[in-house]
Design a protein around this motif. Sequence first.
Motif, PDB file in Angstrom:
ATOM      1  N   ASN A  60       0.821  -1.212   0.000  1.00 28.04           N
ATOM      2  CA  ASN A  60       0.000   0.000   0.000  1.00 28.04           C
ATOM      3  C   ASN A  60       0.852   1.258   0.000  1.00 28.04           C
ATOM      4  O   ASN A  60       0.325   2.361  -0.151  1.00 28.04           O
ATOM      5  N   HIS A  61       2.163   1.092   0.190  1.00 29.46           N
ATOM      6  CA  HIS A  61       3.089   2.229   0.209  1.00 29.46           C
ATOM      7  C   HIS A  61       4.331   1.858  -0.602  1.00 29.46           C
ATOM      8  O   HIS A  61       5.429   1.755  -0.059  1.00 29.46           O
ATOM      9  N   PRO A  62       4.171   1.673  -1.908  1.00 25.69           N
ATOM     10  CA  PRO A  62       5.294   1.175  -2.716  1.00 25.69           C
ATOM     11  C   PRO A  62       6.505   2.091  -2.715  1.00 25.69           C
ATOM     12  O   PRO A  62       7.630   1.623  -2.964  1.00 25.69           O
ATOM     13  N   GLU A  63       6.289   3.359  -2.393  1.00 27.20           N
ATOM     14  CA  GLU A  63       7.427   4.279  -2.336  1.00 27.20           C
ATOM     15  C   GLU A  63       8.374   3.940  -1.198  1.00 27.20           C
ATOM     16  O   GLU A  63       9.520   4.415  -1.170  1.00 27.20           O
ATOM     17  N   GLN A  64       7.931   3.087  -0.258  1.00 29.69           N
ATOM     18  CA  GLN A  64       8.769   2.706   0.875  1.00 29.69           C
ATOM     19  C   GLN A  64       9.492   1.370   0.670  1.00 29.69           C
ATOM     20  O   GLN A  64      10.366   1.011   1.464  1.00 29.69           O
TER      21      GLN A  64
END
Length: 217
Positions: A60-64
Motif C-alpha cells: 500500500n506504500h510502494p514508495e517505501q
Amino acid sequence: MSSSPTARTSTTGSSTSSPSPDRSRIAVIACGAIAQPISEVVERHGWSVDIHPLPPLLHNHPEQIAGEVEPLVVALSGSYDTVAIAYADCGTYGALDEVCNRHGVRRLEGLHCYDVYGGADRMRSMLEQQPGTYVLTDFLVKSFRRTVVQELGLDRYPELRDDYFRHYTRVVWLAQDPDAELQGLAEDAAAVLGLPLTVLDVGLQGLDDSMRDLLAL
C-alpha cells in the motif's frame, strides 16, 4: 548447491540485524504477501533458502519498498553467498532496480506479483482488453477486509467506495490454491466493490518458474 528438507523463514521482518552466518544457503527477501507460497515452493523442492519477509502492507506504500529492502540486503550479504529479492517492481518505478544495481542482486521479473502468478503476457492482454480490472491473489482474498477495506477507510466511510472504484468493471482472482472458503471470500470481496468476479485458476507454477529463474536453479 546443498539441499535442505525445509525452508527457514526469518521472523525479524525489516530488521537489519544479521542472522547467524550460514554461507551455504541463499537469503530471499520476500514481500510478505507472497512469502508463504514461496515457502511452499522452496520446501517442495528442498532448496537451501532462508526467507526473510517484509510487511505485506508495504504494497500500500510502494514508495517505501526500496528503502526497506536495501538495508536488509546489506545486512544479509555478510552472511549469505547469495541474496535475492522476491519482489517485482511493485510500483517502485525503478527504485528497486536501483537497489539491485547498487548491490549486485536480482529481483523477480515483472511489474508486479500478478505477472509472477498469471504470466506477464496474459496479464498485459487481460488489462488491455479490460483496463478496469481489479486483481486479487489468494493473500488479498484472505486479507481483503484488512488490506483493502480498513486501509482505504471503507469500513468507516463506505461512501468512498465509488470514489475509489468507479472506473473498475470487474474483479479477477488469480487463484493459487482455491477452495470453498476462498471462493466465498473472493465473492464477498467482489460484492463489497460492487463488481462481478472472474476466477482464473493459475496455481503456483508461475511462482515456481519465477523463483527458479531468480535463484538460477
